[in-house]
Write a protein that holds these residues in place. Structure first.
Motif, PDB file in Angstrom:
ATOM      1  N   TYR A 262       1.368  -4.736  -7.492  1.00 60.89           N
ATOM      2  CA  TYR A 262       2.231  -4.665  -6.309  1.00 60.89           C
ATOM      3  C   TYR A 262       1.739  -5.600  -5.205  1.00 60.89           C
ATOM      4  O   TYR A 262       2.515  -6.374  -4.631  1.00 60.89           O
ATOM      5  N   SER A 263       0.442  -5.558  -4.919  1.00 59.51           N
ATOM      6  CA  SER A 263      -0.120  -6.369  -3.844  1.00 59.51           C
ATOM      7  C   SER A 263      -0.047  -7.860  -4.151  1.00 59.51           C
ATOM      8  O   SER A 263       0.219  -8.685  -3.270  1.00 59.51           O
ATOM      9  N   LEU A 264      -0.283  -8.210  -5.411  1.00 55.25           N
ATOM     10  CA  LEU A 264      -0.225  -9.617  -5.796  1.00 55.25           C
ATOM     11  C   LEU A 264       1.184 -10.180  -5.648  1.00 55.25           C
ATOM     12  O   LEU A 264       1.374 -11.315  -5.213  1.00 55.25           O
TER      13      LEU A 264
ATOM     14  N   GLY B  64      10.564  -2.267 -10.777  1.00 52.20           N
ATOM     15  CA  GLY B  64       9.603  -2.303  -9.680  1.00 52.20           C
ATOM     16  C   GLY B  64       9.218  -3.728  -9.313  1.00 52.20           C
ATOM     17  O   GLY B  64       9.074  -4.055  -8.130  1.00 52.20           O
ATOM     18  N   PHE B  65       9.063  -4.573 -10.328  1.00 52.54           N
ATOM     19  CA  PHE B  65       8.711  -5.980 -10.097  1.00 52.54           C
ATOM     20  C   PHE B  65       9.803  -6.680  -9.294  1.00 52.54           C
ATOM     21  O   PHE B  65       9.531  -7.334  -8.286  1.00 52.54           O
ATOM     22  N   LEU B  66      11.050  -6.554  -9.733  1.00 53.56           N
ATOM     23  CA  LEU B  66      12.168  -7.214  -9.056  1.00 53.56           C
ATOM     24  C   LEU B  66      12.365  -6.647  -7.647  1.00 53.56           C
ATOM     25  O   LEU B  66      12.697  -7.397  -6.711  1.00 53.56           O
ATOM     26  N   SER B  67      12.152  -5.341  -7.486  1.00 53.57           N
ATOM     27  CA  SER B  67      12.296  -4.720  -6.164  1.00 53.57           C
ATOM     28  C   SER B  67      11.253  -5.257  -5.194  1.00 53.57           C
ATOM     29  O   SER B  67      11.549  -5.535  -4.021  1.00 53.57           O
TER      30      SER B  67
ATOM     31  N   ALA C  53      -6.318  -4.214  -0.883  1.00 54.15           N
ATOM     32  CA  ALA C  53      -5.725  -3.047  -1.547  1.00 54.15           C
ATOM     33  C   ALA C  53      -6.029  -2.995  -3.041  1.00 54.15           C
ATOM     34  O   ALA C  53      -6.388  -1.938  -3.560  1.00 54.15           O
ATOM     35  N   PRO C  54      -5.894  -4.113  -3.789  1.00 48.39           N
ATOM     36  CA  PRO C  54      -6.244  -4.062  -5.211  1.00 48.39           C
ATOM     37  C   PRO C  54      -7.700  -3.669  -5.465  1.00 48.39           C
ATOM     38  O   PRO C  54      -7.990  -2.904  -6.390  1.00 48.39           O
ATOM     39  N   VAL C  55      -8.613  -4.180  -4.645  1.00 48.83           N
ATOM     40  CA  VAL C  55     -10.025  -3.837  -4.821  1.00 48.83           C
ATOM     41  C   VAL C  55     -10.237  -2.336  -4.591  1.00 48.83           C
ATOM     42  O   VAL C  55     -10.928  -1.668  -5.366  1.00 48.83           O
ATOM     43  N   LEU C  56      -9.630  -1.820  -3.520  1.00 49.72           N
ATOM     44  CA  LEU C  56      -9.764  -0.386  -3.247  1.00 49.72           C
ATOM     45  C   LEU C  56      -9.082   0.449  -4.321  1.00 49.72           C
ATOM     46  O   LEU C  56      -9.541   1.543  -4.659  1.00 49.72           O
ATOM     47  N   ALA C  57      -7.970  -0.066  -4.871  1.00 42.33           N
ATOM     48  CA  ALA C  57      -7.264   0.662  -5.928  1.00 42.33           C
ATOM     49  C   ALA C  57      -8.113   0.747  -7.187  1.00 42.33           C
ATOM     50  O   ALA C  57      -8.098   1.764  -7.896  1.00 42.33           O
TER      51      ALA C  57
END
Length: 341
Positions: free
Chosen positions: A118-120, A181-184, A298-302
């Motif tokens: 999501y973040s990327l 989800g990707f397209l959204s 966010a990805p690192v924390l995830a």
């Protein structure tokens, strides 16, 4: 000697404010994203409620209106011609509805995608920003900006073919949700970039001025419209009837369910305050840059707290996104040098 001390004090104060606003943006964006994902992972299912908490915390901005109004009243020497009320009301209404739809798209992306993915994808907002700025704000394309657009497109495209080894997308239904989800998220990123360009255009063509109070007013009035639209959707969809059951069945308990929603609402409003502060102290571009710069947090924390997998494709996508980001910013650095010259 006194004047030098005064100048140094002003500079130190400016840097302190810059650091505080930047911390607001970087921390609140990561916290809001993680809490939003945690809501869905632990039993939350209401898209409308998850969207509502992104805008309903606007009352936290009202004190800023009161502070700036006292400053404005103390300086009435400059007469500012205000645009017609009907035009301003129509603008805030349209932008508020636009924000409501954009927040819903972000919610769908966060529901169906891991935080890392999501973040990327959200990093593609810089590319969309350049594209819309070309048409709306007359920004010229340069080799560095074109390079940034291509790299950010490739970075996001890599994630289309991504499939977690955990079996999260092993069946067709899950795969469809992943693509949805990707397209959204792509659409939400484009919408966020378009919002920045429209706001800049409105400041130039309608308000013909830019002040801290005006930016706060725009944020509050847009959020009010967006909140009303989302509330209508929440009640019209019937999801409000399931909220009591959802809270009772939440895996972390009722108290943490409520705290999650409150924390999410406060986080996104702190993000708004930080963004407004950076726009006021530097520029809207710098505010957007800090926002994009905080996406890898966010990805690192995830990975640490939500056990997201940081696969090779995600690492490659993240490196390409950083490359595109640096290329985009280098062009603005060259523009800044040219303006100073």
């Amino acid at each position: 000697m006194t004047s030098e001390n005064g100048t140094e004090l002003v500079q130190n104060k400016w840097w302190i404010q810059m650091v505080i606003y930047s911390i607001f943006v970087l921390c609140s964006q990561s916290i809001g994203t993680l809490l939003g994902r945690l809501y869905f992972e632990k039993g939350g299912n209401s898209k409308w409620l998850a969207t509502l908490v992104q805008t309903i915390g606007f009352p936290i901005l009202i004190p800023f209106l009161l502070i700036t109004s006292t400053k404005t009243n103390s300086n009435k020497n400059i007469e500012i011609k205000k645009p017609p009320f009907l035009i301003v009301a129509s603008l805030y209404t349209l932008l508020g509805l636009f924000i409501a739809g954009d927040c819903m798209l972000y919610t769908i992306g966060l529901q169906y995608l891991p935080v890392t993915t999501y973040s990327l994808i959200c990093a593609s907002q810089l590319g969309f920003n350049a594209l819309f700025s070309y048409f709306l704000n007359k920004q010229k394309f340069t080799p560095y900006i074109v390079n940034s657009l291509v790299i950010l497109t490739v970075s996001s495209s890599l994630l289309v073919l991504h499939n977690d080894d955990s079996g999260e997308h092993s069946n067709k239904t899950s795969r469809r949700k992943y693509m949805f989800g990707f397209l959204s998220t792509i659409a939400a990123s484009a919408g966020g970039a378009l919002m920045l360009c429209i706001t800049q255009l409105a400041l130039q063509k309608i308000f013909k001025r830019e002040s801290f109070r005006l930016i706060v007013e725009m944020s509050v009035y847009q959020s009010i419209t967006a909140t009303m639209a989302i509330l209508i959707g929440l009640f019209a969809s019937g999801e409000w009837k399931k909220l009591d059951k959802e809270m009772n069945e939440y895996k972390l308990g009722k108290i943490l369910y409520v705290l999650n929603l409150i924390g999410t609402a406060i986080s996104w409003q702190f993000f708004t305050v930080g963004s407004i502060g950076l726009i006021f102290k530097v520029s809207s571009l710098f505010s957007n840059v800090i926002s994009i710069l905080g996406l890898p947090v966010a990805p690192v924390l995830a990975v640490i707290f939500l056990n997201d997998k940081l696969t090779g494709i995600k690492v490659m996508s993240m490196l390409l996104a950083i490359w595109g980001f640096v290329s985009y910013m280098y062009q603005h650095y060259l523009d800044d040098l040219k303006d100073k010259a």
